[in-house]
Design a protein around this motif. Structure first.
Motif, PDB file in Angstrom:
ATOM      1  N   GLN A 199       0.849  -1.182   0.000  1.00 18.45           N
ATOM      2  CA  GLN A 199       0.000   0.000   0.000  1.00 18.45           C
ATOM      3  C   GLN A 199       0.889   1.237   0.000  1.00 18.45           C
ATOM      4  O   GLN A 199       1.776   1.382   0.847  1.00 18.45           O
ATOM      5  N   LEU A 200       0.660   2.126  -0.951  1.00 22.15           N
ATOM      6  CA  LEU A 200       1.424   3.363  -1.014  1.00 22.15           C
ATOM      7  C   LEU A 200       0.866   4.374  -0.017  1.00 22.15           C
ATOM      8  O   LEU A 200      -0.344   4.450   0.215  1.00 22.15           O
ATOM      9  N   MET A 201       1.756   5.161   0.552  1.00 19.96           N
ATOM     10  CA  MET A 201       1.382   6.113   1.593  1.00 19.96           C
ATOM     11  C   MET A 201       0.571   7.276   1.016  1.00 19.96           C
ATOM     12  O   MET A 201       0.861   7.775  -0.064  1.00 19.96           O
ATOM     13  N   PRO A 202      -0.463   7.708   1.735  1.00 22.37           N
ATOM     14  CA  PRO A 202      -1.280   8.815   1.251  1.00 22.37           C
ATOM     15  C   PRO A 202      -0.611  10.172   1.489  1.00 22.37           C
ATOM     16  O   PRO A 202       0.352  10.287   2.265  1.00 22.37           O
ATOM     17  N   ALA A 203      -1.119  11.188   0.823  1.00 22.85           N
ATOM     18  CA  ALA A 203      -0.667  12.564   1.050  1.00 22.85           C
ATOM     19  C   ALA A 203      -0.930  12.933   2.510  1.00 22.85           C
ATOM     20  O   ALA A 203      -1.874  12.437   3.124  1.00 22.85           O
ATOM     21  N   PRO A 204      -0.065  13.782   3.071  1.00 24.31           N
ATOM     22  CA  PRO A 204       0.951  14.584   2.386  1.00 24.31           C
ATOM     23  C   PRO A 204       2.351  13.955   2.363  1.00 24.31           C
ATOM     24  O   PRO A 204       3.284  14.580   1.882  1.00 24.31           O
ATOM     25  N   PHE A 205       2.505  12.749   2.867  1.00 25.14           N
ATOM     26  CA  PHE A 205       3.840  12.202   3.083  1.00 25.14           C
ATOM     27  C   PHE A 205       4.455  11.607   1.812  1.00 25.14           C
ATOM     28  O   PHE A 205       3.806  10.882   1.062  1.00 25.14           O
ATOM     29  N   TYR A 225       4.161  20.376  15.311  1.00 25.62           N
ATOM     30  CA  TYR A 225       3.996  20.941  13.984  1.00 25.62           C
ATOM     31  C   TYR A 225       4.710  20.163  12.892  1.00 25.62           C
ATOM     32  O   TYR A 225       4.425  20.339  11.720  1.00 25.62           O
ATOM     33  N   HIS A 226       5.653  19.313  13.235  1.00 28.21           N
ATOM     34  CA  HIS A 226       6.387  18.528  12.251  1.00 28.21           C
ATOM     35  C   HIS A 226       6.135  17.050  12.510  1.00 28.21           C
ATOM     36  O   HIS A 226       6.313  16.559  13.626  1.00 28.21           O
ATOM     37  N   VAL A 227       5.725  16.330  11.472  1.00 26.86           N
ATOM     38  CA  VAL A 227       5.309  14.931  11.595  1.00 26.86           C
ATOM     39  C   VAL A 227       5.945  14.118  10.481  1.00 26.86           C
ATOM     40  O   VAL A 227       6.154  14.625   9.374  1.00 26.86           O
ATOM     41  N   TRP A 228       6.263  12.853  10.771  1.00 23.20           N
ATOM     42  CA  TRP A 228       6.891  12.000   9.761  1.00 23.20           C
ATOM     43  C   TRP A 228       6.426  10.549   9.920  1.00 23.20           C
ATOM     44  O   TRP A 228       6.067  10.112  11.010  1.00 23.20           O
ATOM     45  N   PRO A 229       6.407   9.792   8.818  1.00 20.30           N
ATOM     46  CA  PRO A 229       6.074   8.362   8.901  1.00 20.30           C
ATOM     47  C   PRO A 229       7.218   7.587   9.530  1.00 20.30           C
ATOM     48  O   PRO A 229       8.368   8.030   9.495  1.00 20.30           O
ATOM     49  N   SER A 254      14.341  17.681   3.002  1.00 24.16           N
ATOM     50  CA  SER A 254      13.246  18.254   3.786  1.00 24.16           C
ATOM     51  C   SER A 254      11.946  17.478   3.586  1.00 24.16           C
ATOM     52  O   SER A 254      11.037  17.562   4.414  1.00 24.16           O
ATOM     53  N   GLY A 255      11.867  16.700   2.492  1.00 24.60           N
ATOM     54  CA  GLY A 255      10.662  15.926   2.214  1.00 24.60           C
ATOM     55  C   GLY A 255      10.457  14.741   3.137  1.00 24.60           C
ATOM     56  O   GLY A 255       9.399  14.102   3.094  1.00 24.60           O
ATOM     57  N   TYR A 256      11.445  14.429   3.968  1.00 19.57           N
ATOM     58  CA  TYR A 256      11.280  13.329   4.918  1.00 19.57           C
ATOM     59  C   TYR A 256      10.282  13.680   6.026  1.00 19.57           C
ATOM     60  O   TYR A 256       9.767  12.795   6.710  1.00 19.57           O
ATOM     61  N   VAL A 257      10.039  14.968   6.233  1.00 22.39           N
ATOM     62  CA  VAL A 257       9.185  15.455   7.318  1.00 22.39           C
ATOM     63  C   VAL A 257       8.143  16.395   6.735  1.00 22.39           C
ATOM     64  O   VAL A 257       8.435  17.187   5.834  1.00 22.39           O
ATOM     65  N   GLU A 258       6.913  16.308   7.235  1.00 21.10           N
ATOM     66  CA  GLU A 258       5.862  17.230   6.822  1.00 21.10           C
ATOM     67  C   GLU A 258       5.533  18.176   7.975  1.00 21.10           C
ATOM     68  O   GLU A 258       5.550  17.791   9.153  1.00 21.10           O
ATOM     69  N   SER A 259       5.234  19.417   7.634  1.00 26.72           N
ATOM     70  CA  SER A 259       4.872  20.403   8.646  1.00 26.72           C
ATOM     71  C   SER A 259       3.415  20.792   8.477  1.00 26.72           C
ATOM     72  O   SER A 259       2.724  20.338   7.560  1.00 26.72           O
TER      73      SER A 259
END
Length: 318
Positions: A68-74, A177-181, A126-131
């Motif tokens: 399963q591919l990860m959904p947006a925004p990650f 404020y910053h989240v990551w898989p 920077s794409g490893y983490v979403e804000s």
């Protein structure tokens, strides 16, 4: 609105006694998931499933792995590349090249000479983490949407907090404020060279051991294996450095990798997951953290984010 649920919920029993003299049996996490109402399950779109068919095993049995591919925004830049690579059938004829015990299985072009299709995106670290997430029940409008991040009861050794976003385990900074898989068992990530290289998505791996959370925020996580992990985790371990196969004959061939919607309708796998926003999942997560079913003597009182795997099951055709 999508919510980030607590990984460790209060230790409250959801089961009432049948009578004053005879307590009701306490359901296990699996029983809670199995009896969850149909409304609590969410169908995974076939367009979000990557189907990998390996060469048959020694007995001639087929080996299919569904991701399963990860959904947006990650990780969307890498996932866009993966979709392009699957569309041009780039992985056909490549192989599983690395199997490192208690760590990862990795696949791609062992020769490193196969030309990549034009137009692949190049992502920044920077794409490893979403804000743009909010914490402690505070709402924040980001890109026309609101993202709510709830602070869990217990902190995490690798982050300030952990929880679930749209059915996926994630971690975040304490302020939220910053989240990551995160790298749990079965997570699929993008192989890369030394920084600042971030990988194209042509080289992928999946976790087959204890969750290597030290990789979080250092490599792009793009999906998770939801079916067929046994075809990867049971492969012979490579004897070369980092578990790479030294003899090309040891490599396991990949016949094809396709987005599920490219397959004939009758062959498209169908799966659904227990919504992490549902009451059933809250009960399930509590049961994982506080085992009260008969086998257990002492409830742990908590659980690591990777010890609360989101239930996923095939959809049975009627």
């Amino acid at each position: 609105m999508k919510h980030l649920l607590l990984t460790a919920v209060a230790a409250v029993s959801f089961v009432l006694p049948a009578s004053a003299d005879e307590p009701a049996p306490v359901p296990s996490p699996g029983e809670i998931a199995a009896t969850a109402p149909a409304a609590d399950w969410t169908l995974i779109a076939p367009s979000d499933l990557l189907v990998m068919d390996l060469a048959p095993d020694a007995k001639g049995k087929p080996r299919r792995v569904v991701i399963q591919l990860m959904p947006a925004p990650f990780s969307q830049g890498w996932i866009g590349n993966i979709r392009m690579l699957a569309a041009v059938h780039w992985w056909d004829g490549t192989s599983v090249n690395r199997v490192q015990d208690n760590y990862v299985v990795q696949w791609g072009d062992a020769t490193e000479k196969k030309a990549l299709p034009e137009g692949l995106a190049v992502m920044a670290e920077s794409g490893y983490v979403e804000s743009g997430f909010a914490s402690a029940g505070v709402h924040a409008g980001v890109g026309g949407t609101e993202r709510l991040l709830s602070v869990p009861v217990k902190t995490d050794a690798f982050s300030g907090l952990t929880g679930f976003w749209d059915g996926w385990p994630v971690a975040g900074a304490k302020e939220g404020y910053h989240v990551w898989p995160v790298h749990c068992y079965g997570a699929v990530g993008v192989g890369r060279n030394m920084s600042p290289d971030t990988g194209s998505g042509a080289e992928l791996y999946t976790v087959i051991g204890h969750a290597p959370r030290h990789l979080d925020r250092n490599i792009a996580v793009v999906g998770r294996v939801i079916s067929g992990i046994e075809h990867l985790s049971s492969l012979p371990r490579g004897t070369g450095a980092l578990g790479f196969y030294e003899d090309p004959a040891e490599r396991v061939g990949i016949r094809s990798i396709r987005i599920a919607i490219e397959l004939p309708a009758a062959e498209q796998p169908r799966f659904e997951y227990l919504s992490t926003e549902s009451d059933s999942f809250a009960r399930y997560a509590d049961a994982r953290a506080n085992r009260r079913d008969p086998f257990f003597i002492t409830p742990a009182g908590g659980a690591d984010i990777c010890n609360i795997p989101v239930p996923i099951r095939p959809v049975v055709a009627k």
